[in-house]
Design an enzyme around this catalytic site. Structure first.
Site, PDB file in Angstrom:
ATOM      1  N   LEU A 140      -2.996 -56.369  -9.977  1.00 33.70           N
ATOM      2  CA  LEU A 140      -3.625 -55.361  -9.125  1.00 33.70           C
ATOM      3  C   LEU A 140      -3.350 -55.752  -7.676  1.00 33.70           C
ATOM      4  CD1 LEU A 140      -7.174 -54.866 -10.747  1.00 33.70           C
ATOM      5  CD2 LEU A 140      -5.236 -53.294 -10.873  1.00 33.70           C
ATOM      6  N   ASP A 141      -3.223 -54.753  -6.815  1.00 34.72           N
ATOM      7  CA  ASP A 141      -3.066 -55.032  -5.385  1.00 34.72           C
ATOM      8  C   ASP A 141      -4.264 -55.827  -4.885  1.00 34.72           C
ATOM      9  OD1 ASP A 141      -0.804 -53.467  -5.469  1.00 34.72           O
ATOM     10  OD2 ASP A 141      -1.747 -51.704  -4.560  1.00 34.72           O
ATOM     11  N   ARG A 142      -4.051 -56.535  -3.800  1.00 39.07           N
ATOM     12  CA  ARG A 142      -5.107 -57.374  -3.218  1.00 39.07           C
ATOM     13  C   ARG A 142      -6.427 -56.606  -3.035  1.00 39.07           C
ATOM     14  NH1 ARG A 142      -4.771 -60.661   2.555  1.00 39.07           N
ATOM     15  NH2 ARG A 142      -6.878 -61.510   2.470  1.00 39.07           N
TER      16      ARG A 142
END
Length: 313
Positions: A140-142
């Protein structure tokens, strides 16, 4: 399928549908054991049938036989463990599903980075006597929160990786997008590639990789002119939801990189709320709901729970 752990070994009671299979067919075709792991199992005699070491190519199994495979051989921890408050949604001997907070990278991007979710899960493994390195199945993106799947051993990462590739792992997201999406339900199918003018950003590009996102508007907030959207990925491209929603003129709230209005509280209004998969060993469906952070200004437990009642889920 009936399975149980016995120390370093997984015991499997041969089901009716495997009757007459060779041991090799089970390992290669049913479990898709990678070649390197097959070699390790064979060299170390880590597969037994009814307590004997069989010849894999010729030994045929019968329904009710006992197959044992040494899946849980202790492995060194290859990342630096860092204390983190880990929110475990699901766990068994093979895998772990963790609810990632926003603002945390999934994995280290440099050798000196030790504050990622992988480092936190490594600490969790260490504290719970799991002698292995956590392997993430997807990322998942940050600044996206929600469910991330980890494998606990080499065969689990191979099998779950194949499920992901074959789109058998279903990921459902909740998002707040600017404006009112029309139609209320639809599909965005646009290829995604790198943006030549930016080191991180992606864009819709005819030369990019196939990408497909399904969406459904759950509600509309007229005060903020924003839609609460349920999204399901058929592909897993970097920034896929962010790029696709921006492309149709409805970027995520807070997602300044893709044209959304900023906020000091969050970078992008995106939460990986539900993860559904078929367990690689028991073959049962596992469904995990990731609740939003208690102080989330964006999402509620009720919104996540409502995904179960949603008609198109």
């Amino acid at each position: 399928m009936k399975t149980k752990r016995m120390g370093d070994w997984l015991e499997v009671i041969i089901p009716d549908q495997w009757d007459g299979f060779t041991v090799e067919k089970i390992l290669k075709k049913e479990w898709n054991v990678p070649r390197k792991l097959m070699h390790s199992f064979r060299s170390n005699k880590e597969v037994t049938l009814n307590n004997e070491s069989p010849h894999w190519k010729t030994a045929k199994v019968k329904s009710g036989d006992i197959l044992r495979v040494r899946l849980f051989r202790p492995q060194p921890l290859e990342v630096t463990p860092t204390y983190m408050d880990i929110d475990v949604i699901y766990e068994d001997d093979h895998m772990l599903v963790v609810n990632k907070p926003a603002g945390v990278f999934t994995h280290p991007n440099t050798p000196h980075e030790h504050d990622t979710l992988v480092n936190g899960v490594a600490f969790y493994f260490q504290m719970n006597g799991i002698e292995s390195t956590p392997k993430y199945v997807h990322r998942l993106d940050r600044d996206t929160s929600g469910a991330i799947l980890f494998a606990k051993h080499d065969l689990a990462i191979a099998m779950l990786g194949k499920e992901l590739q074959e789109r058998k792992i279903k990921r459902t997201y909740l998002a707040w997008a600017h404006g009112k999406l029309k139609p209320r339900r639809g599909k965005i199918e646009q290829p995604i590639g790198k943006d030549r003018h930016h080191p991180v950003r992606r864009r819709v590009s005819q030369g990019g990789q196939h990408a497909e996102t399904h969406y459904e508007v759950l509600s509309y907030n007229s005060t903020h002119d924003a839609s609460l959207v349920k999204l399901q990925l058929q592909t897993g491209r970097t920034h896929q939801i962010r790029v696709h929603l921006s492309h149709i003129g409805h970027p995520l709230l807070g997602d300044e990189m893709y044209g959304g209005k900023g906020s000091i509280d969050y970078k992008q209004a995106l939460h990986a709320a539900r993860l559904t998969l078929i367990h690689p060993f028991t073959e049962k469906e596992i469904q995990c709901l990731a609740m939003p952070a208690k102080d989330s200004p964006l999402f509620t437990d009720e919104q996540v729970k409502s995904l179960d009642q949603s008609s198109s889920s």
